[in-house]
Scaffold this active site. Structure first.
Site, short mmCIF file in Angstrom:
data_model
loop_
_atom_site.label_atom_id
_atom_site.label_comp_id
_atom_site.label_asym_id
_atom_site.label_seq_id
_atom_site.Cartn_x
_atom_site.Cartn_y
_atom_site.Cartn_z
N TYR A 86 -67.26 14.19 50.71
CA TYR A 86 -66.58 14.04 49.42
C TYR A 86 -67.21 14.97 48.40
O TYR A 86 -68.35 15.41 48.55
CB TYR A 86 -66.67 12.58 48.96
CG TYR A 86 -65.70 12.20 47.85
CD1 TYR A 86 -64.33 12.22 48.05
CD2 TYR A 86 -66.18 11.82 46.60
CE1 TYR A 86 -63.45 11.87 47.04
CE2 TYR A 86 -65.31 11.45 45.59
CZ TYR A 86 -63.95 11.49 45.81
OH TYR A 86 -63.08 11.14 44.81
N ASN A 185 -47.08 4.89 52.40
CA ASN A 185 -47.59 3.53 52.62
C ASN A 185 -49.04 3.39 52.17
O ASN A 185 -49.62 2.31 52.26
CB ASN A 185 -47.48 3.16 54.09
CG ASN A 185 -48.23 4.12 54.99
OD1 ASN A 185 -47.99 5.33 54.95
ND2 ASN A 185 -49.13 3.61 55.81
N VAL A 188 -51.98 4.76 46.93
CA VAL A 188 -51.36 5.59 45.90
C VAL A 188 -49.85 5.60 46.08
O VAL A 188 -49.09 5.47 45.11
CB VAL A 188 -51.90 7.04 45.96
CG1 VAL A 188 -51.10 7.95 45.02
CG2 VAL A 188 -53.37 7.07 45.59
N ARG A 208 -45.48 8.31 58.62
CA ARG A 208 -45.55 8.66 60.04
C ARG A 208 -44.80 7.62 60.86
O ARG A 208 -44.78 6.44 60.52
CB ARG A 208 -47.01 8.71 60.51
CG ARG A 208 -47.80 9.88 59.96
CD ARG A 208 -49.20 9.91 60.57
NE ARG A 208 -49.98 8.73 60.21
CZ ARG A 208 -51.18 8.46 60.70
NH1 ARG A 208 -51.73 9.26 61.60
NH2 ARG A 208 -51.85 7.39 60.32
N TYR A 277 -53.24 15.80 46.37
CA TYR A 277 -54.37 14.96 45.97
C TYR A 277 -55.15 14.45 47.17
O TYR A 277 -56.06 13.62 47.03
CB TYR A 277 -53.88 13.78 45.12
CG TYR A 277 -53.02 12.77 45.83
CD1 TYR A 277 -53.55 11.57 46.30
CD2 TYR A 277 -51.66 12.99 46.04
CE1 TYR A 277 -52.78 10.63 46.95
CE2 TYR A 277 -50.87 12.06 46.68
CZ TYR A 277 -51.43 10.89 47.13
OH TYR A 277 -50.63 9.96 47.78
N MET A 280 -55.18 14.24 54.50
CA MET A 280 -55.47 13.35 55.61
C MET A 280 -55.38 14.03 56.97
O MET A 280 -56.09 13.68 57.91
CB MET A 280 -54.53 12.15 55.56
CG MET A 280 -54.78 11.21 54.39
SD MET A 280 -53.43 10.01 54.18
CE MET A 280 -53.36 9.30 55.82
N PHE A 298 -54.96 17.92 42.44
CA PHE A 298 -55.27 16.88 41.46
C PHE A 298 -56.42 16.05 41.97
O PHE A 298 -56.48 15.69 43.14
CB PHE A 298 -54.07 15.97 41.22
CG PHE A 298 -54.38 14.80 40.31
CD1 PHE A 298 -54.44 14.96 38.95
CD2 PHE A 298 -54.64 13.55 40.85
CE1 PHE A 298 -54.74 13.89 38.12
CE2 PHE A 298 -54.94 12.47 40.03
CZ PHE A 298 -54.99 12.64 38.66
#
Length: 361
Positions: A86, A185, A188, A208, A277, A280, A298
């Site tokens: 991160y 899902n 956010v 997905r 943002y 994944m 963002f």
């Protein structure tokens, strides 16, 4: 004393953080059929970094607030911080958790805006919310109404704020306009659906494919989604049918990357905006040559660091009003006692899990 999980605490605190390999991190975000031994080892490494420890509560300073934590979620960003991938890296030893809600027990003599009994949430990233009690500087906390549900308050400061800012800051959307998003899902994604619905904005929501797809579609439609489609459908001619009833989107919200994002971009209006943002899929964002829109990044953490506490308070007030009016509910949650934190961490990292793990403190 009090109990908190902190990664690499005790003996491990003197050792360097062990980052996961790019391959291991990527595996964690793929489907169940793709989980390899590398991803299993990575999962074990992440969970094994944590310990439950009894610590003394810090002494209350004049500008400090003593808080009894009530509930705190486990978010993907929390996992990324543990992995060392991160943008923000906490010095070790550290207490995990960036989000949660607590009740004020005691305040220092210079604290004016808070009093015992108030409910508070973090105003900053990296506060360390996976604990039963903590002493924090007053400026790191925001007061929230005491009448909103605990789970709504515990999940307020990350996902709903991200959704709110992305809908408000990049395009001037009016009732009847549409937005398209992947990872619909996610926490956010669920917030985007509800906030957009409250503003009269239509949503096209990409997820997905999965074994329980009909149940997921039903749940997202119940939140206010106008259309729920799979990533595969993005590439099919049937997409034209959707745009017979609603306009093409002016805003795309991307949390995945790779082909999903490329195909989503093709459906944007000319001069539309795509905001990224998350990533994944751990794959690059490929912008089609024919694209005439803007692609932007963002970060909610960057927003929080660049705006005043008054600006944050104004946003929180708007979100709390949506919660109080029944227009914004907490995401699907699984409540887990603190002592079962290992199971909660493992569940967070499994594929196709649409329920946010909430530690009860």
């Amino acid at each position: 004393g009090w109990v908190c999980p902190g990664w690499e605490m005790g003996q491990a605190a003197t050792e360097p953080r062990v980052p996961l390999s790019p391959w291991s991190v990527a595996c964690l975000n793929q489907g169940a059929e793709d989980i390899s031994q590398a991803s299993i080892n990575a999962l074990f490494l992440c969970v094994s970094l944590f310990r439950l420890k009894d610590l003394e509560v810090a002494e209350l300073g004049d500008s400090d607030v003593h808080v009894k934590m009530l509930a705190a979620p486990i978010n993907p960003a929390d996992i990324n911080m543990i992995q060392g991938t991160y943008a923000i890296v906490s010095p070790l030893p550290a207490v995990g958790g960036n989000e949660g809600v607590g009740e004020v027990l005691e305040v220092g003599r210079r604290v004016a805006a808070l009093k015992p009994g108030d409910r508070v949430i973090p105003a900053v990233t990296g506060l360390g919310t996976w604990r039963t009690r903590g002493v924090f500087p007053e400026e790191t906390l925001l007061k929230v109404p005491g009448d909103i549900p605990v789970l709504s308050a515990a999940t307020l400061s990350v996902n709903p704020c991200t959704a709110y800012r992305m809908l408000a800051d990049f395009e001037t959307l009016a009732p009847g306009d549409s937005v398209i998003q992947n990872a619909a899902n996610s926490g956010v994604g669920q917030a985007v659906i509800q906030i957009a619905k409250a503003s009269g904005i239509k949503t096209i929501n990409v997820v997905r494919d999965r074994p329980d797809l009909p149940k997921l579609v039903e749940r997202l439609m119940a939140l206010g989604a106008d259309h729920v489609i799979t990533e595969e459908m993005l590439r099919k001619p049937e997409m034209k049918d959707i745009f017979k009833s609603i306009p093409k989107p002016r805003l795309a919200l991307n949390c995945v990357g790779g082909k999903s994002t490329t195909e989503m971009l093709r459906h944007l209006q000319p001069k539309g905006t795509m905001v990224t943002y998350g990533g994944m899929a751990k794959q690059p964002v490929m912008v089609p040559v024919v694209s005439t829109g803007d692609a932007l990044d963002f970060s909610q953490g960057t927003f929080c660091r660049s705006f005043t506490k008054e600006s944050l308070g104004s946003m929180m007030d708007a979100l709390c009003q949506l919660i109080q009016s029944g227009q914004l509910a907490a995401p699907a949650c699984t409540e887990v006692p603190l002592q079962d934190y290992k199971a909660a961490l493992e569940a967070t990292m499994k594929p196709f899990v649409s329920s946010k793990q909430i530690l009860l403190l």
